[in-house]
Design a protein around this motif. Structure first.
Motif, PDB file in Angstrom:
ATOM      1  N   MET A 131      43.840  54.581  37.078  1.00  0.00           N
ATOM      2  CA  MET A 131      43.025  53.511  36.508  1.00  0.00           C
ATOM      3  C   MET A 131      41.624  53.697  37.070  1.00  0.00           C
ATOM      4  SD  MET A 131      43.676  49.456  36.934  1.00  0.00           S
ATOM      5  CE  MET A 131      42.964  48.317  35.784  1.00  0.00           C
ATOM      6  N   PRO A 132      40.574  53.511  36.277  1.00  0.00           N
ATOM      7  CA  PRO A 132      39.218  53.694  36.801  1.00  0.00           C
ATOM      8  C   PRO A 132      38.962  52.843  38.054  1.00  0.00           C
ATOM      9  CG  PRO A 132      39.150  53.509  34.425  1.00  0.00           C
ATOM     10  CD  PRO A 132      40.563  53.186  34.849  1.00  0.00           C
ATOM     11  N   LEU A 133      38.393  53.468  39.069  1.00  0.00           N
ATOM     12  CA  LEU A 133      38.156  52.820  40.355  1.00  0.00           C
ATOM     13  C   LEU A 133      37.332  51.541  40.206  1.00  0.00           C
ATOM     14  CD1 LEU A 133      38.505  52.956  43.416  1.00  0.00           C
ATOM     15  CD2 LEU A 133      36.491  54.440  43.496  1.00  0.00           C
ATOM     16  N   GLY A 134      36.303  51.570  39.388  1.00  0.00           N
ATOM     17  CA  GLY A 134      35.465  50.392  39.189  1.00  0.00           C
ATOM     18  C   GLY A 134      36.257  49.222  38.624  1.00  0.00           C
ATOM     19  N   GLU A 135      37.198  49.506  37.723  1.00  0.00           N
ATOM     20  CA  GLU A 135      38.030  48.447  37.158  1.00  0.00           C
ATOM     21  C   GLU A 135      38.931  47.835  38.223  1.00  0.00           C
ATOM     22  OE1 GLU A 135      40.180  49.411  33.581  1.00  0.00           O
ATOM     23  OE2 GLU A 135      38.454  50.504  32.764  1.00  0.00           O
ATOM     24  N   VAL A 136      39.510  48.672  39.073  1.00  0.00           N
ATOM     25  CA  VAL A 136      40.374  48.177  40.151  1.00  0.00           C
ATOM     26  C   VAL A 136      39.558  47.313  41.115  1.00  0.00           C
ATOM     27  CG1 VAL A 136      41.786  48.841  42.154  1.00  0.00           C
ATOM     28  CG2 VAL A 136      41.976  50.115  40.004  1.00  0.00           C
ATOM     29  N   MET A 137      38.370  47.796  41.483  1.00  0.00           N
ATOM     30  CA  MET A 137      37.540  47.040  42.428  1.00  0.00           C
ATOM     31  C   MET A 137      37.101  45.717  41.822  1.00  0.00           C
ATOM     32  SD  MET A 137      35.394  49.951  44.539  1.00  0.00           S
ATOM     33  CE  MET A 137      34.452  50.492  43.155  1.00  0.00           C
ATOM     34  N   LEU A 138      36.693  45.723  40.563  1.00  0.00           N
ATOM     35  CA  LEU A 138      36.272  44.484  39.903  1.00  0.00           C
ATOM     36  C   LEU A 138      37.437  43.500  39.796  1.00  0.00           C
ATOM     37  CD1 LEU A 138      34.010  42.904  38.558  1.00  0.00           C
ATOM     38  CD2 LEU A 138      34.582  44.060  36.415  1.00  0.00           C
ATOM     39  N   ALA A 139      38.618  44.003  39.460  1.00  0.00           N
ATOM     40  CA  ALA A 139      39.795  43.136  39.384  1.00  0.00           C
ATOM     41  C   ALA A 139      40.097  42.530  40.756  1.00  0.00           C
ATOM     42  CB  ALA A 139      40.996  43.918  38.855  1.00  0.00           C
ATOM     43  N   ALA A 140      39.960  43.325  41.813  1.00  0.00           N
ATOM     44  CA  ALA A 140      40.211  42.815  43.165  1.00  0.00           C
ATOM     45  C   ALA A 140      39.185  41.752  43.539  1.00  0.00           C
ATOM     46  CB  ALA A 140      40.186  43.967  44.170  1.00  0.00           C
ATOM     47  N   VAL A 141      37.918  41.987  43.227  1.00  0.00           N
ATOM     48  CA  VAL A 141      36.876  40.998  43.529  1.00  0.00           C
ATOM     49  C   VAL A 141      37.157  39.699  42.791  1.00  0.00           C
ATOM     50  CG1 VAL A 141      34.422  40.445  43.156  1.00  0.00           C
ATOM     51  CG2 VAL A 141      35.074  42.649  44.160  1.00  0.00           C
ATOM     52  N   ARG A 142      37.488  39.793  41.532  1.00  0.00           N
ATOM     53  CA  ARG A 142      37.762  38.571  40.742  1.00  0.00           C
ATOM     54  C   ARG A 142      38.976  37.821  41.290  1.00  0.00           C
ATOM     55  NH1 ARG A 142      36.228  41.162  34.917  1.00  0.00           N
ATOM     56  NH2 ARG A 142      33.997  40.747  35.085  1.00  0.00           N
ATOM     57  N   ALA A 143      40.028  38.557  41.673  1.00  0.00           N
ATOM     58  CA  ALA A 143      41.218  37.907  42.236  1.00  0.00           C
ATOM     59  C   ALA A 143      40.866  37.203  43.547  1.00  0.00           C
ATOM     60  CB  ALA A 143      42.327  38.938  42.458  1.00  0.00           C
ATOM     61  N   LEU A 144      40.026  37.822  44.372  1.00  0.00           N
ATOM     62  CA  LEU A 144      39.641  37.219  45.648  1.00  0.00           C
ATOM     63  C   LEU A 144      38.656  36.076  45.468  1.00  0.00           C
ATOM     64  CD1 LEU A 144      39.488  40.456  47.790  1.00  0.00           C
ATOM     65  CD2 LEU A 144      41.212  38.627  47.901  1.00  0.00           C
TER      66      LEU A 144
END
Length: 162
Positions: A131-144
């Protein structure tokens, strides 16, 4: 990567720091190799925003690059010490207006070339990942943002020790 006790995986914090060093650290080393050892990758969004919009307050700059006022202020202070920006007092004495220096403008071709090459390198990396790294990081930021990590840690069992 640093050693961990046998049979254990590196912590999330260790993995994030390692990933940061392998990406941002690589960019910083490239700038040093290209004759700009005091230029940091975190300066590029500031430079690009000032090129696009002209001089602006630190608050406007923070908004433009998507960071806190404190983070923008710290970066601008570092950039000023390195000679990439100057600060002027705004119409409100509390405001500081950020301007690029001649040194920063002279470095623009290299900064833009690095930015574009980094985007292409990131796309290449993304193609290797599930999965694109930026998508994973953005999803993690939004979840947090929805539920802070502190709350998650407390709910996972630390609350009883407080």
């Amino acid at each position: 990567m640093s050693a961990t006790p046998e049979g254990t995986a590196p912590s999330q914090g260790t993995l994030m720091r390692t990933l940061y060093e392998l990406t941002d650290g690589a960019i910083a080393r490239l700038y040093a190799e290209l004759g700009m050892p005091d230029y940091r990758p975190r300066y590029s969004p500031v430079v690009r925003a000032l090129v696009a919009s002209g001089p602006m307050t630190i608050r406007e700059l923070a908004s433009a690059i998507g960071v806190t006022h404190s983070a923008a202020s710290q970066t601008v202070s570092q950039m000023r010490r390195a000679g990439f920006v100057t600060l002027e007092t705004g119409s409100d004495a509390r405001q500081r207006i950020v301007h690029l220096t001649g040194r920063a403008r002279e470095a623009l071709p290299l900064i833009e070339a690095e930015w574009e090459a980094t985007a292409r390198a990131a796309a290449e990396l993304d193609a290797e990942l599930p999965m694109p790294l930026g998508e994973v990081m953005l999803a993690a930021v939004r979840a947090l943002e929805r539920r802070p990590f502190r709350d998650r840690i407390l709910a996972a069992g630390l609350r009883e020790h407080i």
